[in-house]
Design a protein around this motif. Structure first.
Motif, PDB file in Angstrom:
ATOM      1  N   ILE A  61       0.759  -1.332   0.198  1.00 13.66           N
ATOM      2  CA  ILE A  61       0.121  -0.029  -0.154  1.00 13.66           C
ATOM      3  C   ILE A  61       1.039   1.103   0.030  1.00 13.66           C
ATOM      4  N   GLY A  62       2.003   1.164   0.804  1.00 14.41           N
ATOM      5  CA  GLY A  62       2.821   2.407   0.874  1.00 14.41           C
ATOM      6  C   GLY A  62       3.572   2.700  -0.312  1.00 14.41           C
ATOM      7  N   LYS A  63       4.030   1.706  -0.898  1.00 15.77           N
ATOM      8  CA  LYS A  63       4.747   1.946  -2.586  1.00 15.77           C
ATOM      9  C   LYS A  63       3.819   2.672  -3.301  1.00 15.77           C
ATOM     10  N   MET A  64       2.447   2.296  -3.194  1.00 15.85           N
ATOM     11  CA  MET A  64       1.397   2.806  -4.335  1.00 15.85           C
ATOM     12  C   MET A  64       1.199   4.303  -3.793  1.00 15.85           C
ATOM     13  N   ILE A  65       1.085   4.495  -2.734  1.00 19.32           N
ATOM     14  CA  ILE A  65       0.728   5.786  -1.993  1.00 19.32           C
ATOM     15  C   ILE A  65       2.013   6.779  -2.327  1.00 19.32           C
ATOM     16  N   LEU A  66       3.198   6.431  -2.278  1.00 17.80           N
ATOM     17  CA  LEU A  66       4.293   7.345  -2.396  1.00 17.80           C
ATOM     18  C   LEU A  66       4.572   7.741  -3.808  1.00 17.80           C
ATOM     19  N   ALA A  67       3.924   6.743  -4.632  1.00 17.54           N
ATOM     20  CA  ALA A  67       4.267   7.061  -6.147  1.00 17.54           C
ATOM     21  C   ALA A  67       3.671   8.233  -6.818  1.00 17.54           C
ATOM     22  N   PRO A  68       2.665   8.525  -6.619  1.00  9.88           N
ATOM     23  CA  PRO A  68       2.053   9.718  -7.041  1.00  9.88           C
ATOM     24  C   PRO A  68       2.648  11.049  -6.591  1.00  9.88           C
ATOM     25  N   LEU A  69       2.718  12.054  -7.740  1.00  7.84           N
ATOM     26  CA  LEU A  69       3.441  13.166  -7.276  1.00  7.84           C
ATOM     27  C   LEU A  69       2.780  13.975  -6.536  1.00  7.84           C
ATOM     28  N   ARG A  70       1.395  14.360  -6.716  1.00  7.15           N
ATOM     29  CA  ARG A  70       0.281  15.237  -6.027  1.00  7.15           C
ATOM     30  C   ARG A  70      -0.901  14.270  -5.791  1.00  7.15           C
ATOM     31  N   LEU A  71      -0.720  13.553  -4.811  1.00  6.48           N
ATOM     32  CA  LEU A  71      -2.063  12.682  -4.355  1.00  6.48           C
ATOM     33  C   LEU A  71      -3.151  13.716  -3.537  1.00  6.48           C
ATOM     34  N   GLU A  72      -4.122  13.774  -4.132  1.00  6.48           N
ATOM     35  CA  GLU A  72      -5.266  14.661  -3.439  1.00  6.48           C
ATOM     36  C   GLU A  72      -6.346  13.758  -2.725  1.00  6.48           C
ATOM     37  N   GLU A  73      -6.533  12.591  -2.991  1.00  8.10           N
ATOM     38  CA  GLU A  73      -7.652  11.822  -2.398  1.00  8.10           C
ATOM     39  C   GLU A  73      -7.013  10.773  -1.891  1.00  8.10           C
ATOM     40  N   LEU A  74      -7.422  10.150  -0.707  1.00  6.87           N
ATOM     41  CA  LEU A  74      -6.765   8.872  -0.296  1.00  6.87           C
ATOM     42  C   LEU A  74      -8.009   8.108   0.356  1.00  6.87           C
ATOM     43  N   VAL A  75      -8.351   7.032  -0.057  1.00  8.33           N
ATOM     44  CA  VAL A  75      -9.241   6.011   0.785  1.00  8.33           C
ATOM     45  C   VAL A  75      -8.723   4.629   0.986  1.00  8.33           C
ATOM     46  N   ILE A  76      -8.812   4.441   2.104  1.00 12.32           N
ATOM     47  CA  ILE A  76      -8.155   2.975   2.818  1.00 12.32           C
ATOM     48  C   ILE A  76      -9.206   2.435   3.401  1.00 12.32           C
ATOM     49  N   TYR A  77      -9.756   1.157   3.074  1.00  8.11           N
ATOM     50  CA  TYR A  77     -10.538   0.469   3.738  1.00  8.11           C
ATOM     51  C   TYR A  77      -9.802  -0.839   4.255  1.00  8.11           C
ATOM     52  N   TYR A  78      -8.730  -1.091   3.750  1.00  7.27           N
ATOM     53  CA  TYR A  78      -8.090  -2.225   3.941  1.00  7.27           C
ATOM     54  C   TYR A  78      -7.121  -2.187   5.471  1.00  7.27           C
ATOM     55  N   PRO A  79      -7.207  -3.019   6.447  1.00 11.04           N
ATOM     56  CA  PRO A  79      -6.318  -2.678   7.710  1.00 11.04           C
ATOM     57  C   PRO A  79      -4.919  -2.357   7.340  1.00 11.04           C
ATOM     58  N   PHE A  80      -4.564  -1.249   8.154  1.00 11.15           N
ATOM     59  CA  PHE A  80      -3.313  -0.935   8.170  1.00 11.15           C
ATOM     60  C   PHE A  80      -2.913  -0.473   9.680  1.00 11.15           C
ATOM     61  N   SER A  81      -1.449  -0.288   9.820  1.00  5.04           N
ATOM     62  CA  SER A  81      -0.801   0.067  11.041  1.00  5.04           C
ATOM     63  C   SER A  81      -0.721   1.505  11.207  1.00  5.04           C
ATOM     64  N   ALA A  82      -0.676   2.075  12.468  1.00  6.10           N
ATOM     65  CA  ALA A  82      -0.691   3.215  12.863  1.00  6.10           C
ATOM     66  C   ALA A  82       0.587   4.040  12.264  1.00  6.10           C
ATOM     67  N   ALA A  83       1.639   3.049  12.480  1.00  8.80           N
ATOM     68  CA  ALA A  83       3.170   3.611  12.052  1.00  8.80           C
ATOM     69  C   ALA A  83       2.903   3.956  10.471  1.00  8.80           C
ATOM     70  N   SER A  84       2.553   3.009   9.827  1.00  6.13           N
ATOM     71  CA  SER A  84       2.590   3.126   8.495  1.00  6.13           C
ATOM     72  C   SER A  84       1.559   4.464   7.893  1.00  6.13           C
ATOM     73  N   LEU A  85       0.496   4.479   8.611  1.00  9.94           N
ATOM     74  CA  LEU A  85      -0.327   5.649   8.179  1.00  9.94           C
ATOM     75  C   LEU A  85       0.147   7.078   8.461  1.00  9.94           C
ATOM     76  N   ALA A  86       1.041   7.117   9.562  1.00 15.50           N
ATOM     77  CA  ALA A  86       1.873   8.415  10.193  1.00 15.50           C
ATOM     78  C   ALA A  86       2.678   8.668   8.945  1.00 15.50           C
ATOM     79  N   MET A  87       3.446   7.422   8.530  1.00 14.92           N
ATOM     80  CA  MET A  87       4.469   7.763   7.387  1.00 14.92           C
ATOM     81  C   MET A  87       3.755   8.388   6.268  1.00 14.92           C
ATOM     82  N   TRP A  88       2.754   7.448   5.811  1.00 11.87           N
ATOM     83  CA  TRP A  88       2.050   7.871   4.409  1.00 11.87           C
ATOM     84  C   TRP A  88       1.344   9.558   4.270  1.00 11.87           C
TER      85      TRP A  88
END
Length: 421
Positions: A61-88
């Motif tokens: 998930i992180g690899k895909m989130i970091l790829a766009p240069l200007r991400l305006e909208e992010l929707v995550i329904y899949y389980p994730f960790s607090a540390a990963s979310l903070a980095m994203w």
């Protein structure tokens, strides 16, 4: 596709937001893969991976989130960790404007570890100061989130949350410029106090049969849709055009909305309302065009009481702009009581009524009910549809069949307008 200019290819592929579709498109060609940095929106569905392996799924998930240069909208329904979310969020904080997260930390047991984990996930949203829209599913707001101020946040929606009075107050305080607020399927509070200068649309749905108070101060408030409150006060300085009040269980004791000069739509629903609360709303809503009344009983105490007599002529004269009216059995019975037609004469008109839906719950007082139906058709010159719902009628009385036959005859005589459900 090969003959299209690069900008058009990028624009077409930027319309894809589902993470699975983006991953598949990457395999088509290098040209398609090179368009990923221009994707403005990403959506990660609940069933993104067949096997939930925390570290690997977070990395993908992180690899895909970091790829766009200007991400305006992010929707995550899949389980994730607090540390990963903070980095994203930290990497995309400058461009992110719309965020929707399914937190999955609201558990039946409020153990300390679960509460702290949920709060940690919420705290990192503070990194994205430019958010304009925030939607959270299944959050745990037992403790106040460490938010300072989201000055650009216009829309906040929280669904399925466990709340406390102070934590909810603190969370709302961090969003001073909201125009749209929705708190749906929430529980755990005894009072909700909302003060916003720019709030226009407010939807509140609180669960439970207990007492819950609501106080709203918002001069620009236009749409109010609330469920679950027994005591409701709205500062009289407002612009309400649409109001919907419902309480599935328990009683509504008081409703103070002030003047309703701009109100066009009004819906009141519930098992039991205090008659003073119901009467105050109906008295003030003189400009209403669309009215829905589905309250079964009145009474201030535990005893369920029928509605008092409602004079038909006075009621419609007090609401001259009424275009559509849906009446549940109790209100219709109040309009059909003895002397409810005493002021009826040939000069009486219901000028704007076009659609009327009536739920008949009992065959009692059949003659008076038929007289009322006939009067409504006769004096509503613009009436296009009159629907009579009898599927919920209590038919244990011996005269139910006779009453049904008379209604069928009435519908037959006025078949261009009247129909039976």
């Amino acid at each position: 596709m090969d003959s299209m200019p690069e900008a058009i290819v990028q624009h077409i592929l930027s319309q894809i937001s589902n993470a699975r579709d983006i991953a598949v498109s990457n395999c088509v060609s290098m040209r398609w893969k090179d368009s990923v940095p221009y994707i403005p929106s990403l959506y990660f569905p609940r069933n993104l991976f067949e096997e939930a392996i925390s570290e690997q799924s977070d990395a993908s998930i992180g690899k895909m989130i970091l790829a766009p240069l200007r991400l305006e909208e992010l929707v995550i329904y899949y389980p994730f960790s607090a540390a990963s979310l903070a980095m994203w969020l930290s990497h995309k904080s400058s461009s992110l404007r719309r965020l929707e997260l399914r937190m999955d930390n609201f558990t039946s047991d409020n153990n300390q570890d679960s509460v702290e984990s949920a709060t940690t996930k919420l705290d990192c949203i503070e990194l994205v100061k430019g958010l304009e829209s925030l939607k959270l599913w299944g959050v745990c707001l037992i403790n106040s989130p460490k938010w300072t101020a989201f000055n650009h946040l216009l829309k906040l929606e929280i669904v399925g949350a466990g709340l406390k009075d102070q934590s909810l107050f603190d969370a709302l305080q961090a969003c001073p410029n909201l125009t749209d607020l929705a708190l749906l399927s929430c529980k755990g509070v005894s009072s909700v106090n909302i003060k916003f200068n720019k709030l226009e649309n407010c939807r509140l749905d609180f669960l439970g049969a207990g007492h819950c108070m609501l106080s709203i101060t918002s001069p620009k408030l236009q749409v109010l849709d609330i469920q679950g409150f027994h005591w409701i006060e709205v500062n009289h300085n407002h612009c309400l055009r649409s109001v919907s009040i419902s309480k599935v269980s328990g009683r509504v004791y008081k409703v103070d909305l002030g003047k309703l000069d701009c109100l066009e739509y009004l819906s009141v629903r519930g098992v039991q309302w205090s008659w003073n609360a119901l009467y105050s709303v109906l008295t003030l809503a003189t400009e209403v065009k669309h009215l829905v009344m589905k309250v079964e009983f009145c009474g201030d105490l535990d005893k369920l009481l029928p509605f008092p007599l409602v004079d038909l002529v006075k009621f419609f004269n007090h609401h001259p702009k009424l275009c559509s009216f849906e009446i549940h059995g109790a209100m219709f019975a109040a309009l059909c009581q003895k002397d409810s037609l005493r002021n009826l004469d040939s000069n009486f008109k219901i000028p704007c009524l076009e659609q009327l839906i009536i739920t008949v719950r009992s065959p009692l007082n059949a003659e008076q009910k038929l007289n009322t139906l006939e009067s409504l058709v006769k004096h509503s010159k613009n009436l296009k549809k009159l629907g009579i719902r009898i599927s919920q009628m209590r038919n244990c009385q011996d005269n139910a069949d006779d009453f049904f036959e008379e209604i069928c005859g009435f519908a037959y005589m006025n078949n261009k307008v009247v129909y039976i459900e």
